[in-house]
Write an enzyme that holds these catalytic residues in place. Structure first.
Site, PDB file in Angstrom:
ATOM      1  N   GLU A 132      75.626  44.933 -42.561  1.00  0.00           N
ATOM      2  CA  GLU A 132      75.966  46.203 -43.179  1.00  0.00           C
ATOM      3  C   GLU A 132      77.518  45.886 -43.576  1.00  0.00           C
ATOM      4  OE1 GLU A 132      76.167  49.533 -40.546  1.00  0.00           O
ATOM      5  OE2 GLU A 132      76.932  50.925 -42.074  1.00  0.00           O
ATOM      6  N   GLY A 272      84.150  46.700 -34.708  1.00  0.00           N
ATOM      7  CA  GLY A 272      83.875  47.062 -33.306  1.00  0.00           C
ATOM      8  C   GLY A 272      82.417  46.445 -32.884  1.00  0.00           C
ATOM      9  N   ALA A 273      81.705  46.842 -33.780  1.00  0.00           N
ATOM     10  CA  ALA A 273      79.936  46.479 -33.140  1.00  0.00           C
ATOM     11  C   ALA A 273      79.154  46.695 -34.253  1.00  0.00           C
ATOM     12  CB  ALA A 273      79.777  47.286 -31.774  1.00  0.00           C
ATOM     13  N   GLU A 275      75.008  48.077 -35.272  1.00  0.00           N
ATOM     14  CA  GLU A 275      73.843  48.848 -34.498  1.00  0.00           C
ATOM     15  C   GLU A 275      72.512  48.240 -34.987  1.00  0.00           C
ATOM     16  OE1 GLU A 275      75.753  50.484 -36.764  1.00  0.00           O
ATOM     17  OE2 GLU A 275      74.764  51.695 -38.092  1.00  0.00           O
ATOM     18  N   ASN A 276      72.440  46.882 -35.424  1.00  0.00           N
ATOM     19  CA  ASN A 276      71.082  46.345 -35.869  1.00  0.00           C
ATOM     20  C   ASN A 276      69.866  46.428 -34.938  1.00  0.00           C
ATOM     21  OD1 ASN A 276      72.798  44.439 -37.537  1.00  0.00           O
ATOM     22  ND2 ASN A 276      73.426  43.560 -35.595  1.00  0.00           N
ATOM     23  N   HIS A 308      78.010  54.439 -28.900  1.00  0.00           N
ATOM     24  CA  HIS A 308      77.969  54.672 -30.575  1.00  0.00           C
ATOM     25  C   HIS A 308      76.780  53.814 -30.892  1.00  0.00           C
ATOM     26  CE1 HIS A 308      79.722  55.757 -34.217  1.00  0.00           C
ATOM     27  NE2 HIS A 308      79.236  54.394 -34.602  1.00  0.00           N
ATOM     28  N   GLU A 309      76.604  52.886 -30.737  1.00  0.00           N
ATOM     29  CA  GLU A 309      75.824  51.722 -31.292  1.00  0.00           C
ATOM     30  C   GLU A 309      74.366  52.094 -30.899  1.00  0.00           C
ATOM     31  OE1 GLU A 309      76.996  50.214 -33.637  1.00  0.00           O
ATOM     32  OE2 GLU A 309      79.043  50.340 -32.984  1.00  0.00           O
ATOM     33  N   HIS A 312      73.001  55.114 -32.801  1.00  0.00           N
ATOM     34  CA  HIS A 312      72.527  54.890 -33.994  1.00  0.00           C
ATOM     35  C   HIS A 312      71.078  54.673 -34.069  1.00  0.00           C
ATOM     36  CE1 HIS A 312      75.747  54.984 -36.811  1.00  0.00           C
ATOM     37  NE2 HIS A 312      76.704  54.030 -36.261  1.00  0.00           N
ATOM     38  N   GLU A 331      77.570  57.999 -39.652  1.00  0.00           N
ATOM     39  CA  GLU A 331      78.660  57.618 -38.936  1.00  0.00           C
ATOM     40  C   GLU A 331      79.439  58.787 -38.329  1.00  0.00           C
ATOM     41  OE1 GLU A 331      79.002  54.940 -37.777  1.00  0.00           O
ATOM     42  OE2 GLU A 331      77.948  53.589 -39.113  1.00  0.00           O
TER      43      GLU A 331
END
Ligand code: B3K
Ligand code: ZN
Length: 890
Positions: A132, A272-273, A275-276, A308-309, A312, A331
């Site tokens: 992303e 930060g990370a 979300e794959n 959060h991830e 998603h 987001e």
């Protein structure tokens, strides 16, 4: 690097794709000096586009691709020769002969030398990806846009010994040995997804394993993969993951959908990370946490980012974005979801205070600067520059306002409808709003201006009490400053949660003029016009209004409160957020008075009402300690800058330090008592990462930071004792930070050395060590930072290090960064020029402090703009850096 003039991309030009990719079959052969990627794409003409122009022939197929060495290409099994297709820097074009076809391509790429950390790259010895927004095009030729969703299978082949673990999205379906000590694994993801959610990982990793039983009794395997030395730092992330999964079922009815959910921690990561699907890749700073090495704040960040991830998976993956202008669709909504999760897990009021303080300091500044843009931007050069506080944090505030307007139940009905209607689709912010409208039978067309208009609205409030008629009117006037490309703004819908307090501190019943009876004591007024008033009836006495409770809208509200009224609200408001807010406003008034005195060369005199207000908080043992700590924290220098017309960096610093010193002296006894009592509990009990314990330590540590201003020997001794004798990083780092900012040179040097020696092998702890020094406001800041750049633990190639040292210096050390000789600016520009070539995304992010030149005096403005000019002229700029610099110089 850019080879042509960067192009602006506009939302208004959006067109659905000409072709779709039903299936994507990838094979990766990973080697030390290159990697090979074979892609088989099962494609067809997009029927929607064909129907729109039925007479037209097949349009050319234009695939995205950057930094790829094409080795072979075939269509339906027929090998193409260079005359059959066109290649440029970023595309491969060819003319299909049928409406459905299969393309096979092989490319060579170089993850081992990818320092931009986008696409496939190496972090230490492991391979990982970040796709992303537009990184997949650096892996293979593809339609790299989120509205092209495909089913993926991925085969990874690598040396068995170096890379025993081979991961990708979905479920593993086959594996086996290969020649030459290699092995392979095939993964299949049953869900269609856009390429930006693709991921792979190959490395020598260990994992912590657990499982989760979903609401329909399915077992999901949970795995957190880390490098072996970190295996003891995963439990907090695992606990957070399980809490998130349960919460999303309970609050949103969302169940996880694969049989396995994996998190991998990597040290080199731009954000930060990520979300794959089924394979989240995390910056190690957002996974690893245990008492000895991570602070309370770090524990809370891990919990929030894991949530959060995970969230998603529905808000982003199952329902994704049609195009990148819609980024806030996933987001803003997901930040709102994670904020509510954190509020439920910890203290709701404290979470809200932290988020609002952050928004008002940083997002408001962004909204007032040259990069200001609406929550749904309408043009960009480089999408990576739009992962902003506006898209994330303000986007979340916009979703929160919908929640406030329709209520929790109406909101849930709206999200149920949104997920049911759009599962498996790539949609827009309008689709989200439409689901909210349809589920609640309301019209949000005016509300949608929050998505299209940038800038922070101002809301000026006036009052009028008629003692005879017993009526009380509140008049509201809203306005919004111009932002780049947007001169005139239409009125927003602004939900103002409010209440009225009587002379005994009680909430008064609220009845509007046209209502038959009072409706509660706290309610939401919806401001929809430029000027609007509301009249309450049956108001027995002159009330004191409590406005914008819980910060119900992201606006700058002004009401002419006196300091005594603010002290009254601090004590009596039933809304915890507004009690804090009253304290902040009181502090701001007092600090602004001191700033004025300092600027005029007068002796600074602290309004004793602030001492009294904070003193009474310390005396009240029944108050939530975290709230007391929040209230004792004076507004930061960055916030005081944001609310100044022209910020006087030195006066702000001097005034705030003067106030802290005076408070420390006047409140020494209660602070010392609170410190000792809390420290005693910390000393005699083991670390626990829970809200009540966070609260105790936060009050303990803020007390210590005040107490040290006294330079009394007993405080120094206590600080050293806390530094040396504690079982957790929260106490140790707080003591270190206090020492670093103190005049005790010998103790400071010793503590820094001991700390670095003990934690030299832990990069995340060393980041903290860099940060406390970079943020130290004592004279000589730049020299210290320059020395630290030569420390063996520092490298410009690791984004966490860059943020810890350079980011902390330029963002959290205003007096040193804004030195009048421009040395801070010059230093930052030098680093940006170097980073532009190494990691454009990080370079562009580091620019933020220089883009804020409009806030400073003419001399500083000239120096800051001079550095921006120098960057612009420094050679070939990445599109990331070019966009920010050029927009900042307009
Ligand atoms: N969606 C990612 C952001 C990736 C940005 C890359 N430039 C992280 C997140 O918001 O969850
Ligand atoms: Zn996100």
């Amino acid at each position: 690097m850019r080879t042509e003039q960067p192009k602006m991309i506009y939302l208004k030009d959006y067109q659905a794709p000409d072709y779709l990719i039903d299936e994507t079959h990838l094979t990766f052969e990973l080697f030390e000096d290159h990697s090979l990627v074979h892609a088989q794409l099962v494609m067809r003409r997009n029927p929607e586009r064909a129907a729109a122009d039925p007479g037209a022939g097949l349009p050319p197929l234009v695939l995205d691709g950057q930094q790829l060495e094409l080795l072979s290409l075939s269509v339906d099994g027929r090998e193409l020769t260079p005359g059959d297709y066109q290649l440029d820097d970023s595309h491969l074009s060819l003319q299909p002969e049928a409406a459905s076809f299969v393309i096979d391509s092989s490319v060579r790429i170089h993850p081992e030398s990818n320092t931009a950390l986008e696409g496939l790259y190496k972090s230490g010895s492991m391979f990982c990806t970040q796709c992303e927004a537009e990184g997949f095009r650096k892996i293979t030729y593809y339609l790299d846009r989120p509205d092209v969703m495909s089913k993926f299978t991925t085969t990874l082949s690598a040396e068995q010994h170096r890379y025993p673990v081979l991961l990708s999205n979905g479920n593993p379906i086959a594996s086996g040995p290969d020649e030459g000590g290699r092995h392979w694994v095939t993964w299949e993801d049953p869900f269609k997804k856009p390429a930006y959610l693709f991921a792979l990982v190959a490395g020598d990793l260990w994992c912590v394993e657990d499982s989760f039983t979903t609401m329909t009794q399915r077992e999901v395997a949970l795995r957190i993969y880390v490098e072996p030395e970190n295996i003891d730092k995963c439990q907090h992330a695992m606990d957070s993951l399980k809490k998130s999964m349960r919460w999303d079922e309970e609050v949103y009815g969302r169940e996880y959908d694969l049989d396995i959910f994996m998190i991998v921690a990597v040290n080199d990561f731009n954000m930060g990370a990520m979300e794959n699907k089924g394979l989240n890749i995390f910056n190690s700073s957002c996974v690893l946490a245990r008492a000895e090495t991570a602070t309370d704040a770090a524990h809370q960040r891990v919990e929030a980012v894991v949530a959060h991830e995970y969230f998603h998976n529905w808000s982003g993956n199952r329902v994704t974005c049609r195009d990148w202008f819609q980024l806030s669709l996933k987001e803003g909504f997901t930040v709102f979801r994670d904020a509510e999760f954190s509020a439920d897990m910890n203290s709701r009021t404290v979470k809200r205070i932290e988020d609002v303080a952050y928004l008002r300091t940083h997002q408001f500044a962004e909204d007032a600067g040259p990069m200001a843009h609406p929550v749904r931007p309408d043009a960009f050069i480089e999408i990576s520059n739009f992962y902003t506080l506006t898209v994330y944090e303000k986007g979340s505030e916009v979703v929160r306002m919908i929640h406030t307007l329709v209520g929790a139940e109406g909101f849930r009905q709206g999200t149920d409808l949104y997920f049911a209607r759009h599962d498996g689709q790539a949609v827009t912010c309008d689709d989200f709003i439409k689901a909210m409208e349809d589920a609640n039978g309301i019209d949000l067309s005016q509300f949608k201006r929050w998505y299209s208009q940038g800038g922070t609205p101002r809301l000026a409030v006036g009052e009028a009490y008629d003692a005879q008629a017993k009526t009380y009117s509140l008049s509201f006037r809203q306005s919004c400053p111009a932002t780049p490309g947007q001169q005139d703004k239409q009125p927003f819908v602004i939900p103002v949660a409010m209440g009225l307090l009587d002379g005994q501190g009680r909430e008064m019943p609220l009845r509007l003029a046209d209502e038959a009876a009072a409706v509660g004591t706290s309610r939401v007024l919806s401001i929809t016009e430029a000027e609007q008033s509301f009249t309450f009836v049956d108001v027995a006495e002159q009330p004191l209004p409590s406005l914008l409770r819980g910060f119900s809208a992201p606006v700058k509200l002004s009401f002419p409160y006196s300091r005594d009224q603010l002290m009254y609200l601090m004590q009596h408001d039933s809304d915890g957020f507004n009690r804090w807010e009253a304290g902040q406003q009181l502090s701001v008034q007092v600090l602004q008075e001191l700033i004025g005195q300092h600027r005029r060369g007068e002796t600074m005199v602290l309004d004793q009402r602030l001492v009294k207000a904070l003193g009474s908080l310390l005396d009240n043992a029944t108050l939530d300690q975290a709230m007391v700590a929040e209230m004792l924290s004076l507004p930061g220098e960055a916030y005081l800058t944001e609310i100044s017309e022209v910020a006087d960096v030195d006066a702000i610093h001097a005034a705030r330090e003067f106030a802290r010193g005076q408070l420390a002296e006047a409140l020494f006894e209660p602070l010392w008592q609170r410190y000792q009592a809390n420290r005693e509990v910390s000393r005699s009990s083991a670390y626990v990462a829970e809200a009540a314990h966070f609260a105790r330590r936060s009050l303990q540590n803020i007390a210590l930071s005040y107490l040290m201003l006294s330079t009394r020997p007993e405080v120094l001794a206590a600080c050293l004792e806390q530094f040396e004798v504690c079982d957790n990083m929260t106490e140790r780092l707080a003591a270190l930070a206090v020492l670093v900012n103190s005049p005790f040179e010998e103790e400071k040097a010793k503590a820094l050395a001991t700390f670095a020696d003990f934690f030299k092998d832990n990069p995340l702890v060393m980041d903290q060590w860099f940060s406390v020094q970079a943020a130290c406001s004592l004279p000589g800041g730049l020299r210290r930072v320059q020395q630290l750049m030569g420390h063996p633990a520092f490298t410009l190639k690791n984004p966490n290090k860059v943020r810890a040292l350079i980011g902390a210096f330029s963002g959290q050390n205003p007096v040193n960064f804004h030195a009048t000789d421009g040395s801070g600016y010059r230093f930052l520009a030098d680093q940006i020029i170097t980073l532009n070539a190494l990691n454009p995304q990080i370079a562009a992010r580091l620019l933020a402090p220089l883009t804020r030149w409009g806030k400073y005096d003419a001399a500083r403005q000239a120096l800051m703009k001079g550095e921006l000019e120098r960057i612009l002229a420094s050679g070939e700029l990445s599109s990331d850096v070019f966009e920010v610099v050029s927009k900042s110089l307009v």
